[in-house]
Write a protein that holds these residues in place. Structure first.
Motif, short mmCIF file in Angstrom:
data_model
loop_
_atom_site.label_atom_id
_atom_site.label_comp_id
_atom_site.label_asym_id
_atom_site.label_seq_id
_atom_site.Cartn_x
_atom_site.Cartn_y
_atom_site.Cartn_z
N LYS A 1 0.74 -1.23 -0.04
CA LYS A 1 0.03 -0.12 -0.06
C LYS A 1 0.90 1.11 0.09
O LYS A 1 0.75 2.28 -0.84
N ASP A 2 1.80 1.28 0.68
CA ASP A 2 2.94 2.38 0.98
C ASP A 2 4.35 1.92 1.26
O ASP A 2 4.44 1.12 1.83
N LEU A 3 5.17 2.95 0.89
CA LEU A 3 6.63 2.76 1.08
C LEU A 3 6.94 3.99 1.68
O LEU A 3 6.64 5.14 1.14
N ASP A 4 7.43 3.98 3.28
CA ASP A 4 7.75 5.37 3.73
C ASP A 4 9.29 5.16 4.05
O ASP A 4 9.86 4.17 4.75
N LYS A 5 9.81 6.32 4.19
CA LYS A 5 11.49 6.41 4.69
C LYS A 5 11.44 6.96 6.06
O LYS A 5 10.84 7.84 6.55
N TYR A 6 11.95 6.23 6.90
CA TYR A 6 12.38 6.61 8.00
C TYR A 6 13.74 6.62 8.61
O TYR A 6 14.49 5.58 8.68
N ARG A 7 14.75 7.48 8.89
CA ARG A 7 16.06 7.72 9.24
C ARG A 7 16.59 7.11 8.10
O ARG A 7 17.77 6.21 8.45
N GLY A 8 16.48 7.13 6.84
CA GLY A 8 17.28 6.63 5.80
C GLY A 8 17.08 5.20 5.31
O GLY A 8 17.45 4.78 4.43
N LEU B 1 7.80 -1.04 4.87
CA LEU B 1 6.66 -1.29 3.80
C LEU B 1 5.39 -1.35 4.67
O LEU B 1 5.14 -2.19 5.65
N GLU B 2 4.23 -0.71 4.14
CA GLU B 2 3.11 -0.96 4.75
C GLU B 2 2.18 -1.88 3.92
O GLU B 2 1.76 -1.54 2.58
N ASN B 3 1.74 -2.92 4.06
CA ASN B 3 0.52 -3.87 3.28
C ASN B 3 -0.76 -3.30 3.55
O ASN B 3 -0.96 -2.63 4.44
N PHE B 4 -1.51 -3.99 2.57
CA PHE B 4 -2.94 -3.81 2.77
C PHE B 4 -3.62 -4.23 4.21
O PHE B 4 -4.72 -3.76 4.34
N ASP B 5 -2.95 -5.15 4.78
CA ASP B 5 -3.73 -5.64 6.12
C ASP B 5 -3.16 -4.76 7.40
O ASP B 5 -4.10 -4.65 8.50
N GLU B 6 -2.14 -3.86 7.01
CA GLU B 6 -1.52 -3.39 8.47
C GLU B 6 -2.14 -1.89 8.68
O GLU B 6 -2.06 -1.51 9.84
N PRO B 7 -2.88 -1.23 7.72
CA PRO B 7 -3.45 -0.04 8.41
C PRO B 7 -4.43 0.00 9.54
O PRO B 7 -4.57 0.92 10.22
N TYR B 8 -5.18 -1.26 9.68
CA TYR B 8 -6.02 -1.42 10.78
C TYR B 8 -5.47 -2.31 11.96
O TYR B 8 -5.94 -2.88 12.70
N ASN B 9 -4.00 -2.45 11.86
CA ASN B 9 -3.23 -3.29 12.84
C ASN B 9 -3.88 -4.57 12.82
O ASN B 9 -4.11 -5.49 13.84
N TYR B 10 -4.30 -5.01 11.79
CA TYR B 10 -4.95 -6.26 11.70
C TYR B 10 -4.05 -7.44 12.22
O TYR B 10 -2.73 -7.77 11.78
N CYS B 11 -4.55 -8.32 13.04
CA CYS B 11 -3.79 -9.40 13.74
C CYS B 11 -2.37 -8.99 14.20
O CYS B 11 -1.20 -9.64 14.08
N ASP B 12 -2.18 -7.79 14.73
CA ASP B 12 -1.02 -7.23 15.49
C ASP B 12 0.15 -7.13 14.42
O ASP B 12 1.44 -7.34 14.78
N THR B 13 -0.30 -6.97 13.17
CA THR B 13 0.95 -6.59 12.25
C THR B 13 1.15 -5.10 12.40
O THR B 13 0.63 -4.46 13.14
N ASN B 14 2.45 -4.78 11.51
CA ASN B 14 3.32 -3.75 12.02
C ASN B 14 3.35 -2.82 10.44
O ASN B 14 4.16 -3.37 9.85
N GLY B 15 2.87 -1.84 10.26
CA GLY B 15 3.14 -0.92 9.14
C GLY B 15 4.43 -0.18 9.31
O GLY B 15 4.65 0.49 8.28
#
Length: 270
Positions: free
Chosen positions: A77-84, A88-102
């Motif tokens: 769903k999205d790639l985000d850069k943190y401190r270089g 990777l955020e997949n389509f399950d993760e925006p809702y913290n589905y099953c304790d996943t981590n975006g």
């Protein structure tokens, strides 16, 4: 002369062939701009005459054969850069589905199955991956983290849909040249690092996967579930130059050739 014809010949040949040896190139993904207020699932970087496309993928869709798990691969769903480093955020993760981590590329999940996040690196010419670096890894113990690495067959991208709607198991079993897993370590100079010196050493491909540990590509299933990272760069080797591509001899090599010829001429006169 103090040097023999044989010795000078060997030195000259080494100098002439030195330009054909592989050299390692490092691509720093931290230099790529992240458009904070728009979602992206890929980015591009050019270095050392190569173009690299980096995209995110994860198994977050259902197939007709699924019972209680996702197995079909979709783009992130999205790639985000943190401190270089890139998360990777997949389509399950925006809702913290099953304790996943975006906030990382990971294999977290507590619903009896896991989403396996991978970066696909597509190069404009075949390369061999040497290592990868990360700006962040999961947990308090660096060594709990392993990554999967795979050199893929290019035919899956030219004659098919690539990763889309495929499964990691099928990719590993039917479309992989060579794969392995690698331990992430904390290197005093490079930071978080995984070195690809095992099964994929000196394997060349235009398409490479790097992602959270998935035992289909190597390693054990019991090691999974706590692996997460943010990819900050890779180092790779290009193929050796062919004879037609070798640059003109250097002035030092030309001098040696002249010395060899002179020594040979003198010997014939004796």
């Amino acid at each position: 002369m103090g040097y023999s014809l044989k010795a000078l010949s060997i030195v000259g040949l080494l100098l002439l062939s030195g330009s054909t040896l592989a050299s390692t190139t490092t691509a720093d993904f931290g230099d790529v701009n992240d458009p904070r207020y728009s979602r992206i699932n890929q980015f591009n970087i050019s270095i050392d005459g190569l173009d690299i496309n980096v995209s995110g993928w994860s198994d977050t869709a259902n197939l007709s054969t699924d019972v209680d798990k996702d197995s079909a691969i979709r783009r992130a769903k999205d790639l985000d850069k943190y401190r270089g480093g890139w998360a990777l955020e997949n389509f399950d993760e925006p809702y913290n589905y099953c304790d996943t981590n975006g906030h990382s590329a990971d294999n977290f999940g507590t619903c009896g199955y896991k989403d396996y996040d991978f970066f696909l690196l597509s190069f404009s010419e075949a390369v061999s991956l040497v290592n990868a670096t990360y700006s962040w890894v999961a947990g308090n113990n660096v060594e709990q983290n392993q990554v999967s690495v795979a050199a893929l067959e290019s035919s899956i991208f030219t004659n098919g849909n690539g990763l889309y709607n495929n499964t990691w198991e099928n990719i590993a079993n039917n479309h992989t040249i060579r794969s392995d897993f690698a331990q992430i370590t904390d290197n005093s100079t490079l930071g978080y690092l995984s070195t690809f010196s095992g099964n994929t050493d000196e394997i060349y491909s235009t398409h490479w996967l790097i992602g959270a540990l998935n035992n289909n590509f190597g390693g054990l299933a019991q090691w999974e579930g706590d692996d997460g990272m943010k990819l900050s760069g890779v180092s790779f080797n290009k193929r050796n130059l062919t004879p037609a591509q070798v640059p003109e001899p250097s002035s030092i090599a030309m001098l040696l050739i002249g010395l060899i010829a002179l020594l040979s001429f003198n010997r014939r006169r004796v």
